[in-house]
Design an enzyme around this catalytic site. Structure first.
Site, PDB file in Angstrom:
ATOM      1  N   ASP A 531     -15.697  16.524  11.576  1.00  0.00           N
ATOM      2  CA  ASP A 531     -16.056  15.902  12.950  1.00  0.00           C
ATOM      3  C   ASP A 531     -17.422  16.308  13.312  1.00  0.00           C
ATOM      4  OD1 ASP A 531     -15.964  18.610  14.496  1.00  0.00           O
ATOM      5  OD2 ASP A 531     -14.145  18.730  13.587  1.00  0.00           O
ATOM      6  N   GLU A 611     -21.970  14.040 -23.070  1.00  0.00           N
ATOM      7  CA  GLU A 611     -21.614  14.016 -21.590  1.00  0.00           C
ATOM      8  C   GLU A 611     -22.773  14.698 -20.984  1.00  0.00           C
ATOM      9  OE1 GLU A 611     -16.667  13.794 -21.184  1.00  0.00           O
ATOM     10  OE2 GLU A 611     -17.481  15.742 -22.454  1.00  0.00           O
TER      11      GLU A 611
END
Ligand code: GLA
Length: 744
Positions: A531, A611
């Site tokens: 928030d 990777e």
């Protein structure tokens, strides 16, 4: 000038570049709301209508005039007990038990600059950037005074509202409900957009018509919650992403909240945002005051996208503070999904070594480094480094990490205590619990009573003693349960929900002052306290404990309606994903995590050389685009709940560059082609695809001509009006990242 007062008519007008907000003190002293919406000129008082409405009361002051009723008039701050039977913005219980508060205008003040709020986060702005209107209302009988605060950020198109309730009478009163913003609309058919969810699946969009009755969302969990975000949109029925009118309310608060949308008997709509009232009973003795946290209002006549743009800028530039608020953030690797509780100092050093070789800036030691903490059943509250587990001191560890050229960060959860901890054994009364009752446990932990200063101080000192041990440049502040046993040895239970949150803010304020250069990332089991209140202290928040790239497309889509990308903690994690079991390519995971403060949540030692090479390239790509991602305009290009793909775009403020991101969410036989339309480009300019990611290259190799191929050129207008065809691939969840540069 953004605030005007017309004395004759007693009309207040607040103006931003695109909106007008107007209210009026009427002849009886009531403060009536006249208008909020697209910029208009002149008095809007003519919108008020007066009819004799059966069963609607009339204030005594109007005499025999039965056409004047608070039940039908649009009000600025409707209080309970004045003849308005709709839901009230404020409910005050007087000493005699009655619940009446008849607020009338007393005075006002207009000044330069933006008001601040004691002990609470709020939008900030320079003296030249904002103006403040304070309206003083009073209930003559009880002496209750209410100050309505309005902050107008004209250029940002933002209006903020907050309220200060002061007991100016002699006897004690109790505030039982308090909103900071109320908007009354006399006319219109609206839809309410709310963002609901659950742990690991936050901020899903719900859009529903506002019908007769009172629809409410909120949190009773002590934190703003995974379940409903304290931010909503009220939109005209036909408003889309790009067109139409809509209003936003964003609560700058991290605790219990309540948002109500009500359509009344006359088809009028009321939207309110404020404190949740179930656990809230706030007594005020003579002279005492309560500040209701701020709500940020915005209006857009360019659809939901236009509204988001205003909130992104406001939160990035007028809520987030500190060194990092406008800086690109370090790329980090976090130990949680790499090792959970099972690590030593060596594990962290290994992560740092891998990080250095991959170009990652920082390693974060997550939960498990302190007290007796090898699982989540013990140790919270004992913020002493477990040197035995680490095999070294914290100073030695941070030094070693730094020797790799990597920064060091650490995880904390200051508000919590395990019953199995030295702290709890010593101070059992510091945990929130109701005397005579067993506490409600969650994750096998209790919540410390952060409304009490001595509790906060003890934890603060412990944590500072840790942070002072080495070169710690980042803290992840976690909070892993909802509150329940609202009780405090120190104060009446009805104050606890609010005072607890102010306690958290007080702690955070002290922490940010003491460590101004430290980056703090908020977290609450992922996005359970995502928030604007937290963002005042922590410029980024871990968006969700769900790191699955496909779920994240939707979670980040919901988050994007109010919160800027710079606030969204997002990492690449291992496959199969630990929350969903799904496997998607490293490339797709990277594209999704780049719509946030980028990082990793895996053990590189388990990756193949190929990777690792891809990660090295990914980090390089992210760093190349970081400024564009953080400071550019963000556009949603699809609704991933409806479209076969998720797509979003970053456009540089000067429109010179744009970074398009697409993730295919569906694959079918004989697949239809999706066209993604871009936004925010210069229509007359020519843009060239200067870098398309590896997968686009792969498609080119396969010999099919693709729109994403480097070197292809398009007019901005073509990209926006007709869009680009997304390649159809025989694969699940392929992603594309395309950099476009303005050539002419
Ligand atoms: C929460 C956080 C995770 C991790 C764990 C540690 O769930 O969201 O990222 O830090 O706590 O216990």
């Amino acid at each position: 000038m953004a605030i005007y007062y017309e004395e004759q008519e007693q009309i207040f007008t607040l103006e931003t570049v695109n909106s007008t907000y107007q209210m009026k003190v009427d002849r009886f002293g009531f403060l009536l709301h006249l208008y909020y919406g697209k910029r208009v000129s002149g008095s809007m008082e003519y919108l008020l209508t007066y009819y004799d409405r059966g069963f609607s009361g009339n204030p005594a002051a109007v005499g025999n005039d039965r056409t004047y009723s608070m039940d039908a008039l649009p009000q600025e701050y409707p209080a309970m007990g004045t003849g308005d039977y709709r839901s009230s913005a404020v409910v005050i219980r007087n000493a005699d038990g009655s619940a009446c508060c008849d607020l009338r205008y007393v005075s006002h003040e207009i000044r330069r600059g933006k008001y601040g709020l004691q002990g609470l986060p709020a939008v900030y702005a320079g003296e030249e950037e904002a103006e403040t209107l304070t309206l003083l209302l009073e209930d003559k009988v009880s002496g209750v005074q209410v100050q309505l605060l309005y902050g107008v950020l004209e250029k940002e198109d933002i209006i903020t509202r907050s309220v200060r309730i002061v007991n100016g009478g002699l006897e004690q009163i109790t505030v039982e409900k308090a909103a900071s913003a109320c908007l009354d609309f006399e006319t219109g058919e609206y839809e309410l957009l709310t963002f609901y969810g659950r742990h690991a699946m936050e901020r899903n969009l719900q859009r529903m018509p506002v019908e007769h009755g009172n629809y409410m969302i909120g949190s009773r969990r002590g934190a703003s919650s995974h379940q409903y975000n304290p931010a909503v949109i009220l939109a005209d029925r036909h408003t889309t992403e790009d067109m139409g009118n809509c209003y936003g309310m964003v609560f700058v608060y991290s605790g219990n909240f309540q948002c109500e949308a009500e359509k009344d008997q006359y088809g009028q709509t009321r939207l309110m945002m404020g404190l949740q009232s179930d656990y809230f009973r706030y007594p005020l003795a003579q002279g005492e005051a309560l500040v209701v946290p701020e709500t940020i209002l915005a209006f857009s006549d360019r659809g939901l996208g236009g509204l988001s743009e205003k909130y992104h800028r406001c939160i990035r530039e007028h809520i987030c503070r500190g060194k990092y608020s406008r800086q690109t953030r370090p790329v980090l690797i976090n130990s949680w999904e790499a090792a959970y509780f099972d690590f030593t100092g060596e594990t962290i050093c290994n992560l740092a070594g891998e990080a250095a070789s991959l170009g990652i800036d920082m390693v974060v030691m997550d939960d498990g480094w302190f007290g007796k903490r090898n699982d989540d059943n013990s140790g919270l509250g004992d913020w002493q480094v477990n040197e035995k587990k680490l095999g070294c001191t914290l100073k030695e560890l941070t030094d070693k990490v730094n020797e790799f050229g990597v920064k060091f960060g650490i995880w904390i959860e200051p508000e919590m205590v395990s019953e199995d901890s030295a702290l709890y054994r010593e101070h059992p009364d510091w945990a929130m619990r109701i005397p005579g009752r067993e506490p409600v446990r969650s994750r096998n932990q209790l919540v410390l009573d952060f409304s009490r200063a001595e509790v906060r101080e003890h934890i603060f000192n412990q944590i500072c003693a840790v942070l002072d041990q080495g070169n710690i440049e980042y803290v992840k502040w976690d909070m892993n349960r909802s509150l329940m046993d609202f009780y405090s040895a120190d104060r009446c239970p009805g104050k606890v929900t609010y005072d607890y949150v102010l306690g958290v803010y007080d702690f955070l304020e002290k922490l940010t002052r003491r460590y101004p250069d430290m980056l703090i990332e908020g977290c609450c089991g992922g996005g359970g306290r995502f928030d604007a209140g937290m963002l005042y202290y922590t410029p980024q928040i871990w968006c969700s404990d769900n790191t699955d790239a496909v779920d994240r497309v939707r979670i980040q889509y919901g988050t994007s309606f109010f919160y800027p990308v710079s606030a969204v903690g997002s990492h690449v994690s291992a496959v199969p994903n630990h929350q969903t079991g799904r496997s998607v390519s490293l490339h797709t995971r990277g594209v999704v995590a780049m719509a946030g403060t980028f990082g990793y949540e895996l053990d590189p030692a388990k990756l193949s050389p190929a990777e690792k090479a891809e990660i090295r390239e990914q980090v390089r790509d992210y760093k190349r685009h970081a400024a564009l991602i953080q400071n550019g305009s963000y556009y949603r290009l699809s609704n991933p709940y409806e479209a076969a793909y998720g797509a979003w775009l970053f456009v540089a403020q000067n429109q010179e560059e744009a970074l398009l991101n697409v993730v295919m969410l569906e694959t079918h036989g004989n697949m239809t082609v999706s066209y993604v339309k871009l936004k925010g480009l210069a229509p007359e300019a020519v843009y060239e695809v200067t870098a398309a990611d590896a997968e686009a290259g792969r498609i080119e190799d396969s010999g099919r001509l693709q729109a994403f191929t480097p070197g292809r050129r398009y007019f901005g207008s073509a990209l926006m009006e007709a869009g680009l065809p997304v390649p159809v691939e025989m694969a699940e969840y392929p992603a594309y990242q395309v950099l476009l540069k303005k050539m002419i």
